[in-house]
Design a protein around this motif. Sequence first.
Motif, PDB file in Angstrom:
ATOM      1  N   LYS A 152       0.391   8.635  -9.074  1.00 46.45           N
ATOM      2  CA  LYS A 152      -0.011   7.647  -8.080  1.00 46.45           C
ATOM      3  C   LYS A 152      -1.152   6.820  -8.663  1.00 46.45           C
ATOM      4  O   LYS A 152      -2.165   7.363  -9.107  1.00 46.45           O
ATOM      5  CB  LYS A 152      -0.461   8.317  -6.788  1.00 46.45           C
ATOM      6  CG  LYS A 152      -0.831   7.301  -5.751  1.00 46.45           C
ATOM      7  CD  LYS A 152      -1.249   7.922  -4.454  1.00 46.45           C
ATOM      8  CE  LYS A 152      -1.509   6.792  -3.503  1.00 46.45           C
ATOM      9  NZ  LYS A 152      -2.382   7.020  -2.462  1.00 46.45           N
ATOM     10  N   ILE A 153      -0.949   5.527  -8.661  1.00 45.85           N
ATOM     11  CA  ILE A 153      -1.964   4.607  -9.173  1.00 45.85           C
ATOM     12  C   ILE A 153      -2.520   3.820  -7.989  1.00 45.85           C
ATOM     13  O   ILE A 153      -1.776   3.141  -7.288  1.00 45.85           O
ATOM     14  CB  ILE A 153      -1.373   3.623 -10.207  1.00 45.85           C
ATOM     15  CG1 ILE A 153      -0.692   4.359 -11.356  1.00 45.85           C
ATOM     16  CG2 ILE A 153      -2.441   2.649 -10.686  1.00 45.85           C
ATOM     17  CD1 ILE A 153      -1.618   5.037 -12.316  1.00 45.85           C
ATOM     18  N   ASP A 154      -3.812   3.917  -7.767  1.00 49.58           N
ATOM     19  CA  ASP A 154      -4.448   3.119  -6.719  1.00 49.58           C
ATOM     20  C   ASP A 154      -4.551   1.671  -7.182  1.00 49.58           C
ATOM     21  O   ASP A 154      -4.619   1.384  -8.380  1.00 49.58           O
ATOM     22  CB  ASP A 154      -5.841   3.662  -6.401  1.00 49.58           C
ATOM     23  CG  ASP A 154      -5.793   5.027  -5.732  1.00 49.58           C
ATOM     24  OD1 ASP A 154      -4.908   5.227  -4.879  1.00 49.58           O
ATOM     25  OD2 ASP A 154      -6.621   5.880  -6.077  1.00 49.58           O
ATOM     26  N   ASP A 175      -7.037   0.720  -9.730  1.00 49.31           N
ATOM     27  CA  ASP A 175      -6.841   1.276 -11.073  1.00 49.31           C
ATOM     28  C   ASP A 175      -5.540   0.815 -11.716  1.00 49.31           C
ATOM     29  O   ASP A 175      -4.944   1.530 -12.513  1.00 49.31           O
ATOM     30  CB  ASP A 175      -6.828   2.811 -11.006  1.00 49.31           C
ATOM     31  CG  ASP A 175      -8.161   3.387 -10.608  1.00 49.31           C
ATOM     32  OD1 ASP A 175      -9.189   2.791 -10.966  1.00 49.31           O
ATOM     33  OD2 ASP A 175      -8.176   4.440  -9.941  1.00 49.31           O
ATOM     34  N   LEU A 176      -5.083  -0.380 -11.404  1.00 48.50           N
ATOM     35  CA  LEU A 176      -3.791  -0.851 -11.902  1.00 48.50           C
ATOM     36  C   LEU A 176      -3.690  -0.862 -13.421  1.00 48.50           C
ATOM     37  O   LEU A 176      -2.602  -0.718 -13.971  1.00 48.50           O
ATOM     38  CB  LEU A 176      -3.495  -2.254 -11.367  1.00 48.50           C
ATOM     39  CG  LEU A 176      -2.950  -2.322  -9.954  1.00 48.50           C
ATOM     40  CD1 LEU A 176      -2.808  -3.770  -9.508  1.00 48.50           C
ATOM     41  CD2 LEU A 176      -1.634  -1.600  -9.840  1.00 48.50           C
ATOM     42  N   ALA A 177      -4.802  -1.000 -14.103  1.00 49.86           N
ATOM     43  CA  ALA A 177      -4.763  -1.015 -15.571  1.00 49.86           C
ATOM     44  C   ALA A 177      -4.160   0.276 -16.129  1.00 49.86           C
ATOM     45  O   ALA A 177      -3.567   0.260 -17.205  1.00 49.86           O
ATOM     46  CB  ALA A 177      -6.160  -1.244 -16.130  1.00 49.86           C
ATOM     47  N   ASN A 197       4.176  -2.287   2.113  1.00 52.90           N
ATOM     48  CA  ASN A 197       3.156  -2.345   3.165  1.00 52.90           C
ATOM     49  C   ASN A 197       1.740  -2.191   2.615  1.00 52.90           C
ATOM     50  O   ASN A 197       0.825  -2.856   3.071  1.00 52.90           O
ATOM     51  CB  ASN A 197       3.416  -1.291   4.239  1.00 52.90           C
ATOM     52  CG  ASN A 197       4.601  -1.649   5.101  1.00 52.90           C
ATOM     53  OD1 ASN A 197       4.946  -2.813   5.245  1.00 52.90           O
ATOM     54  ND2 ASN A 197       5.240  -0.643   5.651  1.00 52.90           N
ATOM     55  N   SER A 198       1.560  -1.319   1.648  1.00 54.33           N
ATOM     56  CA  SER A 198       0.212  -1.092   1.137  1.00 54.33           C
ATOM     57  C   SER A 198      -0.130  -1.970  -0.070  1.00 54.33           C
ATOM     58  O   SER A 198      -1.289  -2.051  -0.455  1.00 54.33           O
ATOM     59  CB  SER A 198       0.026   0.379   0.768  1.00 54.33           C
ATOM     60  OG  SER A 198       0.930   0.743  -0.243  1.00 54.33           O
ATOM     61  N   SER A 199       0.867  -2.644  -0.649  1.00 53.08           N
ATOM     62  CA  SER A 199       0.630  -3.375  -1.899  1.00 53.08           C
ATOM     63  C   SER A 199       0.978  -4.855  -1.850  1.00 53.08           C
ATOM     64  O   SER A 199       0.847  -5.551  -2.863  1.00 53.08           O
ATOM     65  CB  SER A 199       1.457  -2.732  -3.012  1.00 53.08           C
ATOM     66  OG  SER A 199       1.181  -1.372  -3.114  1.00 53.08           O
ATOM     67  N   LYS A 200       1.402  -5.363  -0.717  1.00 51.98           N
ATOM     68  CA  LYS A 200       1.899  -6.745  -0.647  1.00 51.98           C
ATOM     69  C   LYS A 200       0.895  -7.780  -1.108  1.00 51.98           C
ATOM     70  O   LYS A 200       1.272  -8.786  -1.704  1.00 51.98           O
ATOM     71  CB  LYS A 200       2.402  -7.067   0.756  1.00 51.98           C
ATOM     72  CG  LYS A 200       1.350  -6.958   1.830  1.00 51.98           C
ATOM     73  CD  LYS A 200       1.964  -7.133   3.197  1.00 51.98           C
ATOM     74  CE  LYS A 200       0.959  -6.731   4.262  1.00 51.98           C
ATOM     75  NZ  LYS A 200       1.613  -6.505   5.529  1.00 51.98           N
TER      76      LYS A 200
END
Length: 103
Positions: free
Chosen positions: A15-17, A20-22, A35-38
């Motif tokens: 799971k990547i928050d 912390d996308l890098a 829903n959480s990433s749009k």
Amino acid sequence: MLIDSGIFKEKNIIKIDLIDLAKAKKLDIFLVDWNSSKDHINQIFDFRPNNQTPVIIFASPGKIPEENLSDIANRSNTVIVNFRGRLINDLLTSLVTTSYDKS
């Protein structure tokens, strides 16, 4: 659900928050909850290692606005999944169709 299927091991699911996308640059496939990433969808695509890395977006029917649908449709190796039952199928299909020797 992924682990319960018996197909994927828990150690292989990371799971990547969004902050912390890098960390995602080294991953083989992206599973994104709309829903959480749009608000960060463009960033998520930017952090793909390359266009061969599949992105599977899980969204309820009708939740993705038309302008986002058009943008997503123009990106390679991207799938929108509206039903949990299709999620495993699309994950496996994406892994099979994009797996190749990277060396």
